[in-house]
Design an enzyme around this catalytic site. Sequence first.
Site, PDB file in Angstrom:
ATOM      1  N   MET A   1       0.690  -1.209   0.007  1.00 38.78           N
ATOM      2  CA  MET A   1      -0.081  -0.052   0.063  1.00 38.78           C
ATOM      3  C   MET A   1       0.897   1.026   0.064  1.00 38.78           C
ATOM      4  SD  MET A   1      -1.686   2.637   1.693  1.00 38.78           S
ATOM      5  CE  MET A   1      -1.292   2.410   3.478  1.00 38.78           C
ATOM      6  N   SER A   2       0.357   2.239  -0.911  1.00 41.60           N
ATOM      7  CA  SER A   2       1.220   3.633  -0.879  1.00 41.60           C
ATOM      8  C   SER A   2       2.613   3.473  -1.272  1.00 41.60           C
ATOM      9  CB  SER A   2       0.888   4.362   0.564  1.00 41.60           C
ATOM     10  OG  SER A   2       1.379   5.620   0.282  1.00 41.60           O
TER      11      SER A   2
END
Length: 314
Positions: free
Chosen positions: A127-128
């Site tokens: 994520m990210s």
Amino acid sequence: MSTSLISSDRLSAMQNFGTDPGSLSADIYIPENFPKNGPLVVVLHGSTQSAESYNLGSGWSTLADECGMALLFPGQRLTNNLLGSFNWFETGDSERGDGEPLSIRQMIKQVVDDHTVDPSRVFITGMSSGGAMTSVMLATYPEVFAGGAIIAGLPYRSANNMMEAIIRMNGFGSPSDNALDASVREASESRGPWPTISVWHGGSDTTVDSSNAGDIVGQWQKIHNVEGPPTHVETVDSIPRKVWCDADGRVVIEEYIIEAMGHGTPISAGGDEGLGEEGEYMLEVGISSTRHIADFWGLTESGAETGAKTETAA
């Protein structure tokens, strides 16, 4: 040499995994029901997170207990990045055989060797900044992974320095699909088969603009020879799911855009099949990306029963 372990909550620290040129940490989780030649999922946390906090929020170790999968959590050190972000935009940390990608590759080899993992069933998600580093790993070591899932991330080689990274995160100036396609092809000597790609993003993400999700899809469409509109669109837990199928009818790319969601990993913590825990960048939106990604990869009972959703009709 067997991996040395130190217990830390649900995860265990892995001390020995090669030269570690990226100076990363590594944690693993091997459930008691892990079978010989079972699968491995590599999970990359986002900025300001740790392996433990991302595992708690996403519920990966709970699903590992349920389905019998090994987990590897590479971790960033604050000495490398003050926000604890993976350095996906730095040249020295975004190429095969160097920096953080090589460290993660060496971790994977160690876990595969130590725990008799099926090397044809290695997957990666993040994520990210962890999503952007997932893009890096899929491009630089495509032969290692059967599939990857990029959550609130960016495409490979969309930025080459911090300033460009900030601009791309805001949705401006992305390279063309042709340039992004060429970046993947030039990142390794692989000519396929290529990993399947799952893309998740919040439509209201103000940290990493959702246009990056479309750029990731575009980057891999040429690779998989599935250019153009999706083969099929369906609704999963009230969220539209777009799929692109290859000539054999196998789903090679899927995309979920959750319009009302901001920056983070989508979770569904309630109910019998709930996973994870709501928190910072762990967003309760009624759909578990963890469970659906594992379904897509054929790692859960429902995923295995449906052939990891590879027979979706056009």
